[in-house]
Design an enzyme around this catalytic site. Structure first.
Site, PDB file in Angstrom:
ATOM      1  N   ARG A   1      -2.173 -17.197 -11.464  1.00 11.63           N
ATOM      2  CA  ARG A   1      -1.503 -18.507 -11.198  1.00 11.63           C
ATOM      3  C   ARG A   1      -2.477 -19.263 -10.395  1.00 11.63           C
ATOM      4  NH1 ARG A   1       4.035 -20.497  -8.120  1.00 11.63           N
ATOM      5  NH2 ARG A   1       2.699 -19.763  -6.229  1.00 11.63           N
TER       6      ARG A   1
ATOM      7  N   TYR B   1       5.743 -27.566   2.591  1.00 18.12           N
ATOM      8  CA  TYR B   1       4.412 -26.840   2.718  1.00 18.12           C
ATOM      9  C   TYR B   1       3.423 -26.728   1.597  1.00 18.12           C
ATOM     10  CZ  TYR B   1       7.363 -22.646   1.513  1.00 18.12           C
ATOM     11  OH  TYR B   1       8.221 -22.004   0.886  1.00 18.12           O
ATOM     12  N   LYS B   2       3.963 -27.192   0.436  1.00 13.66           N
ATOM     13  CA  LYS B   2       3.250 -26.831  -0.729  1.00 13.66           C
ATOM     14  C   LYS B   2       2.281 -28.097  -0.987  1.00 13.66           C
ATOM     15  CE  LYS B   2       6.458 -23.906  -2.968  1.00 13.66           C
ATOM     16  NZ  LYS B   2       6.329 -22.806  -2.611  1.00 13.66           N
TER      17      LYS B   2
ATOM     18  N   PHE C   1      13.412 -19.935  -9.756  1.00 17.48           N
ATOM     19  CA  PHE C   1      12.809 -19.211  -8.558  1.00 17.48           C
ATOM     20  C   PHE C   1      14.030 -18.495  -7.877  1.00 17.48           C
ATOM     21  CE2 PHE C   1      11.487 -19.298  -3.965  1.00 17.48           C
ATOM     22  CZ  PHE C   1      10.123 -18.763  -4.217  1.00 17.48           C
TER      23      PHE C   1
ATOM     24  N   ASP D   1      15.401 -29.049  -8.125  1.00 18.46           N
ATOM     25  CA  ASP D   1      14.508 -28.526  -6.842  1.00 18.46           C
ATOM     26  C   ASP D   1      12.850 -29.000  -7.140  1.00 18.46           C
ATOM     27  OD1 ASP D   1      12.694 -26.939  -5.508  1.00 18.46           O
ATOM     28  OD2 ASP D   1      13.988 -25.203  -5.812  1.00 18.46           O
TER      29      ASP D   1
END
Length: 431
Positions: free
Chosen positions: A390, A226-227, A132, A201
């Protein structure tokens, strides 16, 4: 091998699903199939009232007293202990605080400092070439600051690429583009054997797949609120440091909240013992309250089987999606970026587009969103890094009928060429 189901079969599976009551804990718009919880989790129904309580009753009535009377002061540790149970950390080892990027800066700084102390010649950070971007930006900045090097390698070259000069291996446990999942224990063991520390991560892992940091003998971990944890946009992230490392280093953002005695107001900094030193400034209580409401859903999942049950359903959902795409979208230039092997797959499925029109992948996703199927798109270069469609599968609220409807709409968008409509080709700021 997943047996292909009819729509009625999917509805029967939903009716028999022991986790199905958890869906009622979320506010989901009517007629929407939400497959983007790996970017932003859905809103738990309890969150607005919990946030309102903090604003109206705690802040509004208690004022500054709420730091004590409402438990504000303890919130990062209290909420951290709840996240710890989802990722295999112990009580008092993890705090909810700051953003993922800020927390990565803290732990990567600590990992580099420990490496410099234990093996002064090691100044290289190794990471995946397609990790990322924010992780790579932070790593690049720290490597430049410390006179080291950031070396980017392909996933296929890991962990062999960890060499005698490697100080830290930085990896995302579940890859954000492909959904491919590293074997945390095996990779960590190999890195340790080569003399390196490992930073994980967990942005696409926490709340989505079982994680056991202690069993994997991990060194450092950070993650997102927040995911899959459903803490709301920009929710506080979290940071964990193995107890063998936690008191060895003063993390560089030595704010007053990480002080051993924050209310002594003395000029010299003395770090708190343990994970508390990884706090920095005053904690955002409204945002922490929303994150805690998101974690309440996982408490409701515990008597239904907890993370093991969520993982089993996640794999059933992703298996079904892959099988239906194989069968119903055959003949279209789609590929699969996500591993078919369940042990190597997170809680998402990423399809690749190999057609003559490279802009089609984005347009297909936009056409699906227009029909109420919300996934997302990640751009590639069309060759070595293909364009990605995705789809995230959050077993707390995603059902088997949702999977059927998503693939049915994808099939129709491809078969009719609906994606060619000009309105689906406009690029938004966030996709």
């Amino acid at each position: 091998m997943t047996t292909l189901l009819t729509l009625d079969d999917c509805r029967r599976r939903d009716a028999a699903d022991p986790l199905r009551p958890l869906r009622d804990l979320f506010q989901l718009p009517e007629g929407v199939v939400y497959l983007d919880g790996n970017s932003l989790g859905a809103l738990p129904k309890a969150t607005p009232d919990r946030v309102a309580q903090v604003v109206r009753a705690e802040w509004g009535t208690e004022l500054i007293r709420a730091w004590n009377t409402a438990g504000w002061a303890d919130a990062p540790r209290r909420i951290g202990d709840r996240i710890a149970r989802l990722v295999g950390a112990g009580p008092g080892e993890l705090v909810a605080t700051d953003s993922t990027s800020v927390n990565l800066y803290k732990v990567l700084s600590a990992a580099l400092a420990i490496a410099a102390e234990d093996a002064p010649g090691r100044r290289t950070i190794v990471s995946e070439r397609s990790n990322f971007p924010t992780d790579l930006y932070i790593a690049e900045s720290l490597a430049r600051e410390r006179g080291g090097t950031l070396r980017l390698v392909d996933a296929a070259d890991l962990p062999a690429a960890v060499g005698a000069d490697t100080a830290v291996l930085l990896l995302t446990h579940v890859h954000y583009r492909t959904g491919a999942m590293h074997d945390m224990a095996a990779v960590t063991a190999a890195a340790h054997a080569a003399g390196a520390r490992v930073v994980w991560d967990l942005a696409h892992s926490a709340g989505a797949v079982p994680v056991d940091l202690h069993a994997a003998n991990a060194d450092f971990a950070i993650g997102c609120g927040y995911k899959f944890l459903n803490g709301g946009p920009g929710a506080p992230a979290f940071v964990w440091v193995h107890p063998r490392h936690v008191d060895r280093f003063r993390q560089p953002l030595s704010g007053w909240w990480g002080h051993a005695q924050p209310f002594a107001f003395v000029p010299g900094y003395q770090p708190a013992a343990g994970i508390g030193r990884y706090l920095c400034g005053t904690q955002p209580q409204i945002a922490l309250a929303a994150l805690e409401a998101g974690l309440d859903v996982f408490a409701a999942a515990e008597p239904l089987g907890g993370m093991a049950a969520l993982r089993a359903k996640s794999l059933a959902l992703t298996d079904l999606f892959i099988a239906l795409v194989d069968a119903r979208c055959d003949g279209h230039p789609l590929g699969l970026a996500t591993p078919r092997d369940p042990a190597r797959r997170g809680s998402q499925v990423s399809l690749t587009w190999h057609g003559d029109a490279p802009e089609a992948a984005h347009a297909i996703v936009q056409a699906l969103i227009d029909r109420g199927v919300i996934g997302d798109y990640r751009a590639g270069d069309g060759s070595a890094e293909p364009h990605i469609l995705r789809f995230g599968f959050t077993p707390l609220y995603t059902g088997f009928e949702d999977v059927w409807q998503a693939v049915e709409q994808l099939r129709d968008v491809l078969a009719t060429g609906a994606w060619r409509d000009a309105r689906f080709h406009r690029q938004a700021a966030v996709t």
